[in-house]
Design an enzyme around this catalytic site. Structure first.
Site, short mmCIF file in Angstrom:
data_model
loop_
_atom_site.label_atom_id
_atom_site.label_comp_id
_atom_site.label_asym_id
_atom_site.label_seq_id
_atom_site.Cartn_x
_atom_site.Cartn_y
_atom_site.Cartn_z
N LEU A 155 -68.41 148.50 -21.44
CA LEU A 155 -67.39 148.86 -22.43
C LEU A 155 -66.59 150.05 -21.91
CD1 LEU A 155 -66.53 147.80 -25.27
CD2 LEU A 155 -67.72 149.77 -26.21
N GLY A 156 -65.85 149.80 -20.82
CA GLY A 156 -64.94 150.81 -20.29
C GLY A 156 -63.54 150.60 -20.82
N ILE A 158 -61.18 148.54 -19.88
CA ILE A 158 -60.86 147.12 -20.07
C ILE A 158 -61.71 146.55 -21.19
CG2 ILE A 158 -60.95 144.85 -19.00
CD1 ILE A 158 -60.36 146.29 -16.31
N ARG A 178 -73.92 151.46 -19.67
CA ARG A 178 -74.88 152.37 -19.04
C ARG A 178 -75.47 153.33 -20.07
NH1 ARG A 178 -74.25 152.04 -13.38
NH2 ARG A 178 -72.32 150.96 -12.79
N ILE A 233 -63.82 139.11 -15.38
CA ILE A 233 -62.57 139.73 -14.96
C ILE A 233 -62.84 141.04 -14.22
CG2 ILE A 233 -60.87 138.70 -16.53
CD1 ILE A 233 -62.85 141.85 -17.41
N ARG A 235 -65.66 141.85 -11.01
CA ARG A 235 -65.82 141.55 -9.59
C ARG A 235 -66.76 140.36 -9.44
NH1 ARG A 235 -61.83 144.25 -8.73
NH2 ARG A 235 -61.66 146.06 -7.33
N ASP A 259 -61.77 134.95 -13.02
CA ASP A 259 -60.61 135.45 -12.29
C ASP A 259 -61.03 136.07 -10.96
OD1 ASP A 259 -57.79 136.05 -12.06
OD2 ASP A 259 -58.30 138.15 -12.41
N GLU A 264 -64.06 136.10 -2.12
CA GLU A 264 -62.63 135.80 -2.18
C GLU A 264 -61.99 135.88 -0.79
OE1 GLU A 264 -60.82 138.40 -5.04
OE2 GLU A 264 -62.16 137.77 -6.65
N HIS A 282 -57.65 135.90 -9.07
CA HIS A 282 -57.67 137.37 -9.17
C HIS A 282 -56.29 137.89 -9.58
CE1 HIS A 282 -60.12 141.01 -7.61
NE2 HIS A 282 -59.35 141.38 -8.63
N GLY A 284 -55.66 138.92 -12.88
CA GLY A 284 -55.77 139.59 -14.17
C GLY A 284 -54.82 140.76 -14.33
#
Length: 317
Positions: A155-156, A158, A178, A233, A235, A259, A264, A282, A284
């Site tokens: 929950l950062g 984004i 965390r 969305i 890594r 995404d 990749e 990728h 987003g």
């Protein structure tokens, strides 16, 4: 011509060069190691580099650029930057936290809607001429978003924007982080397994590092269950891609919206063949607004560092 060189490891908009051309000679982009492309004289004049956090920036690069002072990550991630090596050489590393959060959160919701409402298969249903009457009688009825439980892993900046958007769809929101946040009222789950067991939709959004590598795995997919969807969305390394393919093939989960991918731009053929996976390359952060915000923050990091010795957004230790 300016004495210092700004080295681009990524292809950036022309406006970026225009903003900094009076201060630097700008070379690149060099998507790989620049040592073969630069003369020793040029390498010695490089004082700043702009790169992606997903590209390796380590002691080998730093040794090739002996006067490097500033490493700027275009975007928020910095998972492949050797911060210890940078610190040992007195190099300041920066990133762009939050600059693309709105765009990526929008894309997460687009993938969520596409996966749950089966947008890609139903689009194909029309394009292949299968729609001959009332679609309701020919396509399975799906459960919508309203009332679903969305679990946000990380929950950062984004993740918080995803939560606000999910609330507008009348979804119930929980998160695993965390640490528990005191500034939100969402349900907190101390472990990812507990979050996945509770959730119908898992949105993957933590920072990529050794702790989160393959943390979304077969155990998590089983906990999410046959009506569950996973949206990534963040890594590709956070999800065990082989386990995800198996879970989608065997209906362990209902669907996925991705995404980002583990290697990749290579995407496994088995994943590309699955109708219950929605795949985007990728993109987003691929909006004009996000591009402009990242440009402004990167310029601010560079100008702040060279004008005052303090970058706007140094990567936290």
């Amino acid at each position: 011509m300016p004495a210092d060189i700004l080295l681009l490891m990524v292809n950036l908009p022309p406006a970026f060069r225009e903003r900094l051309s009076a201060r630097f000679e700008i070379l690149g982009p060099f998507p790989r190691h620049p040592s073969e492309a630069l003369s020793p004289e040029q390498a010695g004049r490089v004082t700043a580099v702009v790169t992606f956090g997903s590209q390796v920036s380590d002691a080998t690069l730093f040794d090739a650029l002996p006067n490097l002072k500033l490493l700027c990550c275009w975007g928020t991630g910095f998972e492949r930057v050797d911060l210890a090596a940078a610190k040992a050489r007195g190099i300041t590393a920066t990133h762009n936290p939050g600059a693309n959060a709105t765009a990526v959160a929008d894309h997460a919701m687009a993938l969520m809607l596409a996966s749950i409402r089966r947008v890609v298969p139903t689009d194909r249903y029309i394009r292949t001429g299968q729609w001959q009457g009332n679609a309701v009688t020919r396509l399975p009825v799906v459960r919508g978003l309203t009332g679903r439980r969305v679990g946000i892993y990380g929950l950062g900046a984004i993740g918080e924007k995803v939560a606000k958007r999910a609330a507008a769809f009348e979804m119930e929101i929980g998160y695993c982080n965390r640490r528990k946040r005191d500034d939100v009222a969402y349900a907190y789950f101390p472990t990812l397994l507990e979050l996945a067991t509770w959730a119908d939709v898992l949105v993957v959004g933590p920072r990529a590092d050794a702790v989160t590598h393959h943390s979304v795995n077969a155990t998590i997919f089983r906990a999410l269950g046959p009506d569950g969807h996973v949206i990534n969305i963040a890594r590709g390394s956070i999800i065990d891609e082989a386990a995800l393919i198996e879970a989608l093939q065997n209906n362990v989960i209902a669907g996925a919206g991705l995404d980002v991918f583990e290697h990749e731009p290579q995407v496994p053929e088995a994943l590309r063949q699955l109708e219950n996976a929605v795949l985007t390359p990728h993109t987003g952060a691929g909006t004009q607004e996000a591009r402009e915000a990242m440009l402004e923050m990167t310029v601010a990091n560079i100008e702040g560092f060279f004008d005052t010795g303090k970058a706007l957004a140094p990567i936290p230790e």
